[in-house]
Design a protein around this motif. Structure first.
Motif, mmCIF file in Angstrom:
data_model
loop_
_atom_site.group_PDB
_atom_site.id
_atom_site.type_symbol
_atom_site.label_atom_id
_atom_site.label_comp_id
_atom_site.label_asym_id
_atom_site.label_seq_id
_atom_site.Cartn_x
_atom_site.Cartn_y
_atom_site.Cartn_z
ATOM 1 N N GLU A 96 1.372 -2.936 8.811
ATOM 2 C CA GLU A 96 0.214 -2.181 9.310
ATOM 3 C C GLU A 96 -0.935 -3.099 9.754
ATOM 4 O O GLU A 96 -0.992 -4.266 9.393
ATOM 5 N N LYS A 97 -1.825 -2.532 10.561
ATOM 6 C CA LYS A 97 -3.039 -3.227 10.988
ATOM 7 C C LYS A 97 -4.095 -3.080 9.905
ATOM 8 O O LYS A 97 -4.041 -2.082 9.196
ATOM 9 N N ASN B 6 -4.728 -3.946 2.974
ATOM 10 C CA ASN B 6 -4.597 -5.115 3.864
ATOM 11 C C ASN B 6 -4.351 -6.437 3.127
ATOM 12 O O ASN B 6 -3.579 -7.276 3.595
ATOM 13 N N LYS C 73 5.958 8.818 -7.629
ATOM 14 C CA LYS C 73 6.037 8.911 -6.152
ATOM 15 C C LYS C 73 7.455 8.616 -5.686
ATOM 16 O O LYS C 73 7.967 9.279 -4.773
ATOM 17 N N HIS D 188 -0.707 -7.352 2.572
ATOM 18 C CA HIS D 188 0.252 -7.412 3.688
ATOM 19 C C HIS D 188 1.016 -8.733 3.713
ATOM 20 O O HIS D 188 2.212 -8.765 3.958
ATOM 21 N N TRP E 168 -10.081 1.201 -2.150
ATOM 22 C CA TRP E 168 -9.773 -0.192 -1.830
ATOM 23 C C TRP E 168 -10.429 -0.655 -0.524
ATOM 24 O O TRP E 168 -10.724 -1.840 -0.356
ATOM 25 N N ARG E 169 -10.676 0.282 0.433
ATOM 26 C CA ARG E 169 -11.286 -0.122 1.708
ATOM 27 C C ARG E 169 -12.665 -0.753 1.511
ATOM 28 O O ARG E 169 -13.150 -1.467 2.377
ATOM 29 N N GLY F 58 1.173 5.565 0.195
ATOM 30 C CA GLY F 58 -0.167 6.144 0.244
ATOM 31 C C GLY F 58 -0.269 7.189 1.345
ATOM 32 O O GLY F 58 0.737 7.734 1.799
ATOM 33 N N TYR F 59 -1.500 7.435 1.785
ATOM 34 C CA TYR F 59 -1.751 8.506 2.751
ATOM 35 C C TYR F 59 -1.012 8.290 4.070
ATOM 36 O O TYR F 59 -0.269 9.151 4.541
ATOM 37 N N TYR F 60 -1.228 7.132 4.663
ATOM 38 C CA TYR F 60 -0.660 6.923 6.008
ATOM 39 C C TYR F 60 0.869 6.947 5.976
ATOM 40 O O TYR F 60 1.515 7.526 6.846
ATOM 41 N N TYR G 78 -9.820 -1.175 16.310
ATOM 42 C CA TYR G 78 -9.340 -0.378 17.454
ATOM 43 C C TYR G 78 -10.176 -0.639 18.703
ATOM 44 O O TYR G 78 -9.651 -0.636 19.816
ATOM 45 N N ARG H 295 -0.130 1.507 16.987
ATOM 46 C CA ARG H 295 0.541 2.702 17.529
ATOM 47 C C ARG H 295 -0.007 3.151 18.885
ATOM 48 O O ARG H 295 0.699 3.794 19.662
HETATM 49 P P1 NAD Z 1 -3.903 4.509 0.878
HETATM 50 O O1 NAD Z 1 -4.929 4.100 -0.115
HETATM 51 O O2 NAD Z 1 -3.717 5.967 1.138
HETATM 52 O O3 NAD Z 1 -2.479 3.920 0.473
HETATM 53 C C1 NAD Z 1 -2.319 2.613 0.001
HETATM 54 C C2 NAD Z 1 -1.080 2.554 -0.859
HETATM 55 O O4 NAD Z 1 -0.923 1.231 -1.371
HETATM 56 C C3 NAD Z 1 -1.181 3.492 -2.076
HETATM 57 O O5 NAD Z 1 0.010 4.196 -2.229
HETATM 58 C C4 NAD Z 1 -1.386 2.544 -3.242
HETATM 59 O O6 NAD Z 1 -0.826 3.038 -4.446
HETATM 60 C C5 NAD Z 1 -0.652 1.305 -2.767
HETATM 61 N N1 NAD Z 1 -1.096 0.084 -3.429
HETATM 62 C C6 NAD Z 1 -0.281 -0.910 -3.797
HETATM 63 N N2 NAD Z 1 -0.960 -1.871 -4.412
HETATM 64 C C7 NAD Z 1 -2.241 -1.489 -4.462
HETATM 65 C C8 NAD Z 1 -3.427 -2.069 -4.984
HETATM 66 N N3 NAD Z 1 -3.411 -3.268 -5.601
HETATM 67 N N4 NAD Z 1 -4.579 -1.404 -4.839
HETATM 68 C C9 NAD Z 1 -4.620 -0.226 -4.210
HETATM 69 N N5 NAD Z 1 -3.514 0.390 -3.700
HETATM 70 C C10 NAD Z 1 -2.339 -0.242 -3.829
HETATM 71 O O7 NAD Z 1 -4.248 3.725 2.220
HETATM 72 P P2 NAD Z 1 -3.711 4.034 3.678
HETATM 73 O O8 NAD Z 1 -4.760 4.769 4.422
HETATM 74 O O9 NAD Z 1 -2.363 4.618 3.622
HETATM 75 O O10 NAD Z 1 -3.666 2.551 4.296
HETATM 76 C C11 NAD Z 1 -2.599 1.656 4.029
HETATM 77 C C12 NAD Z 1 -2.481 0.653 5.188
HETATM 78 O O11 NAD Z 1 -2.199 1.365 6.378
HETATM 79 C C13 NAD Z 1 -3.742 -0.157 5.463
HETATM 80 O O12 NAD Z 1 -3.404 -1.443 5.885
HETATM 81 C C14 NAD Z 1 -4.394 0.602 6.617
HETATM 82 O O13 NAD Z 1 -5.207 -0.216 7.432
HETATM 83 C C15 NAD Z 1 -3.183 1.101 7.362
HETATM 84 N N6 NAD Z 1 -3.437 2.349 8.109
HETATM 85 C C16 NAD Z 1 -3.092 2.389 9.410
HETATM 86 C C17 NAD Z 1 -3.307 3.530 10.148
HETATM 87 C C18 NAD Z 1 -2.897 3.604 11.591
HETATM 88 O O14 NAD Z 1 -3.246 4.579 12.249
HETATM 89 N N7 NAD Z 1 -2.146 2.632 12.089
HETATM 90 C C19 NAD Z 1 -3.904 4.640 9.539
HETATM 91 C C20 NAD Z 1 -4.236 4.570 8.199
HETATM 92 C C21 NAD Z 1 -4.007 3.414 7.486
#
Ligand code: NAD
Length: 335
Positions: free
Chosen positions: A99-100, A79, A40, A82, A167-168, A11-13, A185, A128
């Motif tokens: 991840e958190k 989350n 992907k 996880h 999902w959030r 995903g994004y992160y 945080y 981080r």
């Molecule tokens: P996102 O929605 O961009 O990515 C989530 C990924 O999980 C997607 O690629 C999605 O396809 C996949 N996925 C697998 N099973 C899924 C389901 N059943 N439903 C939905 N998506 C599913 O989210 P994100 O922002 O990348 O966040 C992912 C994790 O990273 C979270 O736990 C978030 O808290 C954490 N995060 C941490 C930081 C940080 O700074 N440490 C920043 C952003 C996100």
């Protein structure tokens, strides 16, 4: 030596923030990908030179046990997933970065710690900021007594959440609202700035349940923490307000970061016995993301425990559960 990471959840992160940062790592390299989306796996596999033999779907993921190039699985899914992916990674004999928030309940955190312990593998949570220069400097100044004993912390974390279908905003996948995602945080900072664990919690929630984004999870939840030394923290968490800051105060002065825990651009001001002034921390050799990735690799290579192990994730979830209870029941919850 560089240890091999598999990134699970593209995903994004994972793709925008973490994967590009392996380039600056000394002890970590990207060697495998795990995703539910074949396109992907193809796109990022080609971009990062990951052969097809090292690309896994969620169905084929358990076969990673047979891949000696993978030392660590980094779980970056919603989350609520996880726990299961951490357990599967540990069962496959891999160390885990998760991840958190670590999970959506303290019970799940305990199960994850047990799974990694049983497998004899390390578990680290993606906190981080513990590897970010300004935060490291703030902790050091406090431990060196620059502001005297910490008496009061004020911290707020929030952003405006958009798409109501993400999902959030689904409780089963997120575990909760702003507190799980961004308010954590504020909580985590209050814990690492004091170096203490809270003994009592108050909380107040404000959520417009008629807003389609907030059918299942909370918007604003503000909470107070009391620490054993008598230090206190006022903490904010929101999905409809933008802030990212903390100020730590003691009898001799204060330290402020604004922004505090962002991906970049941290800014510090301090009043340490004189007038308030901007302050530049001692530079760190690596950015926070590469330093986080390398920390787990170094811990594995040298047999140390990560500074942000599964136990740290569990401690946050225990307080988060107490915060929700305090808000729900309108009373102080003792820990
Ligand atoms: P996102 O929605 O961009 O990515 C989530 C990924 O999980 C997607 O690629 C999605 O396809 C996949 N996925 C697998 N099973 C899924 C389901 N059943 N439903 C939905 N998506 C599913 O989210 P994100 O922002 O990348 O966040 C992912 C994790 O990273 C979270 O736990 C978030 O808290 C954490 N995060 C941490 C930081 C940080 O700074 N440490 C920043 C952003 C996100």
């Amino acid at each position: 030596r560089k240890l091999g990471y598999a990134i699970l959840g593209l995903g994004y992160y994972a793709t925008k923030i973490i994967m590009p940062r392996f380039a600056e790592c000394e002890h970590s390299k990207l060697v495998a990908l795990v995703s539910g989306t074949p396109e992907k796996l193809k796109t990022f596999g080609e971009q990062y030179g990951i052969p097809e033999s090292h690309r896994y779907s969620y169905e084929t993921f358990d076969r990673i046990v047979d891949n000696p190039d993978v030392d660590i699985v980094y779980v970056i899914t919603p989350n609520g997933l996880h726990r299961t992916f951490t357990e599967r990674a540990a069962k496959a004999g891999k160390h885990v970065m998760c991840e958190k928030p670590m999970a959506t309940s303290a019970a799940d955190c305990q199960a994850m710690i047990a799974a990694c312990k049983k497998a004899g593998r390390k578990l680290m949570i993606g906190y981080r900021s513990r590897f970010q220069a300004h935060n490291i400097e703030a902790i050091k100044l406090i431990r060196d007594g620059a502001i005297g004993p910490v008496r009061s912390i004020s911290t707020d974390h929030g952003f405006t959440i958009g798409d109501p279908t993400q999902w959030r905003l689904k409780k089963a996948l997120s575990g909760g609202g702003s507190l799980m995602d961004i308010g954590i945080y504020s909580l985590n900072a209050a814990r690492y700035l004091t170096g203490e664990e809270p003994v009592a919690v108050n909380a107040m929630e404000s959520t417009d349940r008629s807003n389609p984004r907030f059918k299942e999870v909370e918007d604003i939840i503000n909470f107070q923490l009391l620490f054993p030394s008598g230090a206190t923290a006022q903490c904010g968490s929101a999905y409809t307000a933008n802030f990212n800051r903390y100020r730590v105060s003691g009898p001799k002065g204060w330290i402020e970061l604004d922004p505090a825990t962002s991906y970049q651009g941290q800014s510090m001001r301090a009043a340490l016995g004189g007038p308030p002034a901007p302050r530049e921390p001692a530079p760190q050799a690596k950015n926070q993301f590469s330093a986080q990735l390398d920390h787990l690799s170094e811990c594995i290579l040298t047999g140390r425990e990560p500074i942000v192990s599964g136990e740290e994730g569990l401690k946050d979830l225990r307080v988060i559960e107490a915060i929700y209870r305090a808000a729900r029941e309108g009373r102080t919850v003792k820990l």
